[in-house]
Design an enzyme around this catalytic site. Structure first.
Site, short mmCIF file in Angstrom:
data_model
loop_
_atom_site.label_atom_id
_atom_site.label_comp_id
_atom_site.label_asym_id
_atom_site.label_seq_id
_atom_site.Cartn_x
_atom_site.Cartn_y
_atom_site.Cartn_z
N SER A 237 0.84 -1.19 0.00
CA SER A 237 0.00 0.00 0.00
C SER A 237 0.87 1.24 0.00
CB SER A 237 -0.92 -0.01 1.22
OG SER A 237 -0.52 0.97 2.15
N LYS A 238 0.36 2.29 -0.65
CA LYS A 238 1.22 3.46 -0.78
C LYS A 238 1.42 4.17 0.55
CE LYS A 238 -2.47 6.03 -3.01
NZ LYS A 238 -2.92 6.46 -4.28
N ARG A 239 0.58 3.87 1.52
CA ARG A 239 0.78 4.49 2.83
C ARG A 239 1.89 3.79 3.61
NH1 ARG A 239 -4.28 4.34 2.08
NH2 ARG A 239 -4.55 2.41 3.22
#
Ligand code: GLU
Length: 470
Positions: A237-239
């Site tokens: 996930s980009k987070r």
């Protein structure tokens, strides 16, 4: 060969281009190139997202960098509304879609009264309503029924229509929903094989029903690619994780290494084999052999691949690849002399880096005054009480060398070590720190030769002074 094969990569430009997207693009491309078919690039930009233009540029630049070339496109869905409009008219005329003006509150309220699962209950399905300003268009799911997705990777996946709501295909503001635009484009573009991320599998029965409702007799083939996970087996996930292709590019990954590594995320050519040229990938790739379980995106392994690929470059290619990274530093002017020096040291650096971003750090001492951190003063220069003396004596020896090259420097330093009865590495450590401001770098004597006699003597003297004046 199957030259009528046509695949597409259909990214939504909603953020930085993700490594998972790059893997999807690559698998589509390999399938197209192997079959001698066509690869279409289609930008699914119907959701008006912020920065869409910037994201589109990012996708195009990353694909170009990776060498993933398209035969048609880039098409943009925002320019194709006439096709969606025509499809909508046909679905309404054939009684396969209907207008619904129920509000979210009404839908929720009815679900509550029913005591059943939330979702739309088909309230407007048989009411043949006219389009009103607040109405959305829903697709009429054939009931009862089942839709089977024949997935090349997952086998048969059966969806009972009981679990599918009459889904919206045109929003009340008139814009088509993703699944409608997606299917209409696949029909119009004569896509024969849909290879995409696993997250789209739940939408696939809806897509199939739309294909059928729009009169398609021969459905495209489907393959849903396994999700990418991090070391904790969580979906990337980009987070949480570094996922943008652009970030990797800026760290100094080179395209062939990245392509090779991406190809292995869910697929293997068999045996222990891992390193493949693009040509070999095209020949060996088989979507039917893609694994359906999650694929571990292992950054360390990709970095190892990058090191291997960096070492395979010619020196000229390596220099070329390093230039953008050098240009980010203020000490780099790109003058012929600077370039010449870099070309000399490049083969030594090439052996030692696994990311191009490491290269400028490793050669900076050749281009800018050296700064020795207080850390290194303590941990190296002051570690041995004799360092000041060693730096002074070695300076005198170097000053008197008839020839100043790595062989003569090597010999003279070794001879000095014997005289004082100290191992070479103990003498090298303070010299390296004095000359480069670092504990690591290209081989020492080659570095000294490139630095030249004057600078070498000056730096030895300054470092000596630094620790001599306690
Ligand atoms: N636009 C979708 C996405 O970016 C892909 C849809 C598809 O490949 O069918 O996730």
């Amino acid at each position: 060969m199957n030259s009528s094969l046509k695949v597409r990569f259909a990214p939504s430009p909603t953020g930085y281009f993700h490594v998972g997207g790059a893997r999807t693009a690559l698998y589509n491309w390999l399938v197209a190139r192997k079959a001698g078919g066509k690869f279409v690039l289609r930008i699914e930009d119907t959701d008006e997202t912020r920065n869409a233009e910037e994201w589109v540029e990012g996708i195009i630049s990353a694909l170009t960098w990776l060498g993933i070339t398209w035969d048609e496109g880039p098409y943009r869905q925002t320019e194709r509304s006439a096709y969606y409009q025509r499809a909508v008219e046909r679905l309404i005329a054939d009684d396969k879609a209907y207008w619904c003006d129920c509000t979210r509150e009404q839908i929720d309220q009815r679900a509550k009264e029913r005591g059943g699962p939330p979702g739309y209950d088909g309230f407007c399905r048989d009411k043949s309503k006219e389009k009103t300003p607040g109405a959305a268009l829903r697709f009429k799911i054939p009931r009862p029924g089942k839709t089977v997705v024949h997935d090349k990777i997952r086998g048969e996946v059966v969806f009972d229509h009981e679990n599918l709501d009459d889904f919206i295909i045109v929003k009340s503001n008139g814009s088509p929903l993703f699944v409608l635009a997606n299917v209409v484009d696949d029909i119009e573009m004569k896509i024969t094989y849909i290879i995409r991320a696993e997250e789209h599998l739940p939408t696939t029965p809806k897509a199939i029903l739309l294909f059928q409702a729009l009169g398609v007799e021969e459905l495209p083939l489907f393959a849903h690619l396994p999700v990418l996970v991090n070391a904790k087996r969580q979906k990337l996930s980009k987070r949480r994780d570094r996922v943008a292709v652009e970030d990797y590019r800026e760290m100094g990954y080179i395209a062939p290494a990245m392509v090779n590594y991406l190809a292995l995320l869910g697929w293997s050519p068999g045996g222990d084999r891992e390193f493949l040229t693009v040509q070999e990938m095209i020949e060996l790739f088989d979507i039917g052999h893609v694994n359906h379980s999650p694929a571990f995106f292992d950054e360390q392994k990709m970095q190892h691949f990058n090191g291997v690929y960096i070492r395979e470059l010619t020196v000229d290619q390596f220099v070329e690849e390093c230039l953008p990274f050098l240009e980010k530093h203020d000490w780099w002017e790109g003058s012929p002399t600077q370039l010449w020096t870099f070309r000399q040291v490049a083969p030594l650096v090439q052996e030692r880096v696994s990311l191009l971003i490491e290269a400028p750090e490793m050669v900076a001492f050749l281009y800018r005054p050296v700064e020795i951190s207080s850390d290194l003063v303590e941990s190296v220069l002051r570690k041995d009480a004799r360092s000041a003396q060693i730096l002074k004596e070695i300076g005198e020896i170097y000053a008197n060398l008839p020839e100043f090259n790595h062989d003569s420097l090597n010999e003279a330093t070794r001879a000095y070590c014997e005289t004082i009865g100290t191992p070479l590495r103990k003498v090298q450590a303070p010299i390296r720190v004095a000359l480069t401001g670092s504990k690591v770098g290209p081989p020492l004597f080659e570095s000294i030769e490139l630095l030249g006699k004057d600078v070498t003597l000056q730096r030895l003297a300054s470092a000596g002074a630094l620790i001599g004046t306690l």
